[in-house]
Design a protein around this motif. Structure first.
Motif, short mmCIF file in Angstrom:
data_model
loop_
_atom_site.label_atom_id
_atom_site.label_comp_id
_atom_site.label_asym_id
_atom_site.label_seq_id
_atom_site.Cartn_x
_atom_site.Cartn_y
_atom_site.Cartn_z
N ALA A 1 4.69 -77.86 25.82
CA ALA A 1 6.02 -77.31 26.08
C ALA A 1 6.83 -78.22 26.98
CB ALA A 1 5.90 -75.92 26.71
N SER A 2 6.15 -78.96 27.87
CA SER A 2 6.83 -79.91 28.75
C SER A 2 5.86 -80.99 29.19
CB SER A 2 7.42 -79.20 29.97
OG SER A 2 6.39 -78.65 30.79
N PHE A 3 6.40 -82.12 29.56
CA PHE A 3 5.61 -83.22 30.11
C PHE A 3 6.53 -84.08 30.96
CE2 PHE A 3 7.25 -84.63 26.04
CZ PHE A 3 7.64 -85.93 26.25
N THR A 4 5.94 -84.93 31.80
CA THR A 4 6.71 -85.74 32.74
C THR A 4 6.36 -87.21 32.58
OG1 THR A 4 6.76 -83.92 34.35
CG2 THR A 4 7.22 -86.14 35.18
N LEU A 5 7.38 -88.06 32.59
CA LEU A 5 7.21 -89.51 32.60
C LEU A 5 7.73 -90.04 33.92
CD1 LEU A 5 8.36 -90.45 28.98
CD2 LEU A 5 6.04 -90.07 29.81
N ASN A 6 7.00 -90.96 34.55
CA ASN A 6 7.37 -91.48 35.86
C ASN A 6 7.38 -93.01 35.87
OD1 ASN A 6 7.51 -88.93 37.47
ND2 ASN A 6 5.36 -88.79 36.85
N PRO A 7 8.43 -93.63 35.30
CA PRO A 7 8.54 -95.09 35.40
C PRO A 7 8.78 -95.50 36.85
CG PRO A 7 10.55 -94.16 34.50
CD PRO A 7 9.56 -93.03 34.60
N THR A 8 8.28 -96.67 37.22
CA THR A 8 8.42 -97.15 38.60
C THR A 8 9.24 -98.41 38.64
OG1 THR A 8 6.33 -98.38 38.45
CG2 THR A 8 6.23 -96.14 39.32
N GLY A 9 10.10 -98.50 39.65
CA GLY A 9 10.90 -99.71 39.85
C GLY A 9 12.04 -99.82 38.85
N SER A 10 12.97 -100.74 39.17
CA SER A 10 14.10 -100.98 38.28
C SER A 10 13.59 -101.60 36.97
CB SER A 10 15.09 -101.94 38.94
OG SER A 10 16.16 -102.24 38.07
N GLY A 11 13.98 -101.02 35.84
CA GLY A 11 13.53 -101.52 34.55
C GLY A 11 12.14 -101.08 34.18
N GLY A 12 11.55 -100.17 34.96
CA GLY A 12 10.20 -99.70 34.68
C GLY A 12 10.16 -98.82 33.45
N THR A 13 8.98 -98.71 32.85
CA THR A 13 8.80 -97.87 31.67
C THR A 13 7.59 -96.96 31.85
OG1 THR A 13 7.40 -99.49 30.53
CG2 THR A 13 9.79 -99.64 30.17
N ALA A 14 7.59 -95.87 31.12
CA ALA A 14 6.44 -94.97 31.04
C ALA A 14 6.45 -94.35 29.66
CB ALA A 14 6.54 -93.89 32.12
N GLN A 15 5.28 -93.96 29.17
CA GLN A 15 5.23 -93.44 27.81
C GLN A 15 4.21 -92.32 27.67
OE1 GLN A 15 4.20 -97.07 25.70
NE2 GLN A 15 2.06 -96.42 25.50
N GLN A 16 4.40 -91.52 26.65
CA GLN A 16 3.49 -90.43 26.29
C GLN A 16 3.29 -90.47 24.79
OE1 GLN A 16 2.08 -87.66 28.30
NE2 GLN A 16 0.89 -87.59 26.42
N THR A 17 2.03 -90.47 24.35
CA THR A 17 1.72 -90.54 22.92
C THR A 17 1.18 -89.20 22.44
OG1 THR A 17 1.22 -92.90 23.07
CG2 THR A 17 0.35 -91.72 21.15
N PHE A 18 1.65 -88.75 21.29
CA PHE A 18 1.17 -87.52 20.66
C PHE A 18 0.58 -87.88 19.30
CE2 PHE A 18 4.89 -86.35 23.25
CZ PHE A 18 4.26 -85.53 24.18
N SER A 19 -0.65 -87.48 19.07
CA SER A 19 -1.36 -87.85 17.85
C SER A 19 -1.72 -86.61 17.03
CB SER A 19 -2.65 -88.61 18.20
OG SER A 19 -2.36 -89.77 18.96
N ASN A 20 -2.09 -86.88 15.76
CA ASN A 20 -2.56 -85.83 14.86
C ASN A 20 -1.54 -84.69 14.70
OD1 ASN A 20 -5.08 -87.17 14.49
ND2 ASN A 20 -5.74 -86.35 16.48
N LEU A 21 -0.27 -85.07 14.53
CA LEU A 21 0.78 -84.08 14.33
C LEU A 21 0.82 -83.65 12.86
CD1 LEU A 21 3.56 -85.63 16.58
CD2 LEU A 21 1.81 -83.95 17.19
N THR A 22 1.49 -82.56 12.58
CA THR A 22 1.50 -81.98 11.24
C THR A 22 2.52 -82.69 10.35
OG1 THR A 22 0.90 -79.83 12.18
CG2 THR A 22 1.81 -79.85 9.93
#
Length: 194
Positions: A9-30
């Protein structure tokens, strides 16, 4: 926030620093189902401090194509943007990227000599939204300030105009300057009269 079978229902991404990135992967979707992900305004990550500059989705190399993406940049009081994938085809490998930017900031400093007072201003912008269109500054020990954020630009640009109202007696206007604090360079167009 997210909707669709297999998504939290919800999740959080926390990139660090200027230009930082963060990601979340979801697998086995319908396969064939509809999925939606929304970046919401929360805490210090709010529309006064940040704007969503862009939102896009791509099929990764070698994966089946045909998934239909509907990204929408919103930048309102509750939501930065939403992307809906409908349908998500079998075997798809999709990457969606939300790019946020820090809203530009202008600090107005008022300095007085020989006393203190309260000084009114008007402010306008050709794009985005200002913290206030009628700020005022009260000086203490000869100095005061007001901070303006320009929200909702989404990585774009705007012309921002500040006008000081005529000061009350015994104050008279003497000078005005604008400086980029990062570079020290004079910026903008300054007009005024004594």
């Amino acid at each position: 926030n997210a909707t669709g079978t297999g998504l939290p229902a919800s999740f959080t991404l926390n990139p660090t620093g200027s230009g930082g990135t963060a990601q979340q992967t979801f697998s086995n979707l319908t396969p064939g189902a509809s999925y939606s992900v929304t970046e919401i305004v929360t805490g210090t990550v709010n529309n006064a401090n940040y704007s969503l500059a862009s939102l896009s989705c791509v099929d990764n190399a070698g994966a089946p194509t045909g998934s239909v993406f509907a990204p929408t940049v919103v930048n309102n009081a509750t939501t930065f943007g939403t992307v809906t994938i409908n349908p998500l085809v079998a075997g798809a490998n999709v990457t969606c990227t939300f790019v946020d930017v820090v809203n530009p900031r202008i600090t107005m400093i008022k300095q007085t000599t020989g006393g203190n007072g309260t000084f009114g201003f008007t402010a306008s912008t050709t794009a985005g939204n200002l913290t206030s269109t009628a700020p005022s500054i009260t000086t203490t020990s000869g100095s005061g300030f007001f901070e303006q954020r320009i929200a909702g630009l989404g990585g774009g640009s705007a012309t921002v105009t500040f006008t000081e109202n005529a000061p009350a007696s015994p104050f008279v206007f003497t000078s005005l300057s604008c400086v980029n604090v990062a570079t020290g360079a004079t910026v903008g167009t300054v007009t005024g009269r004594q």
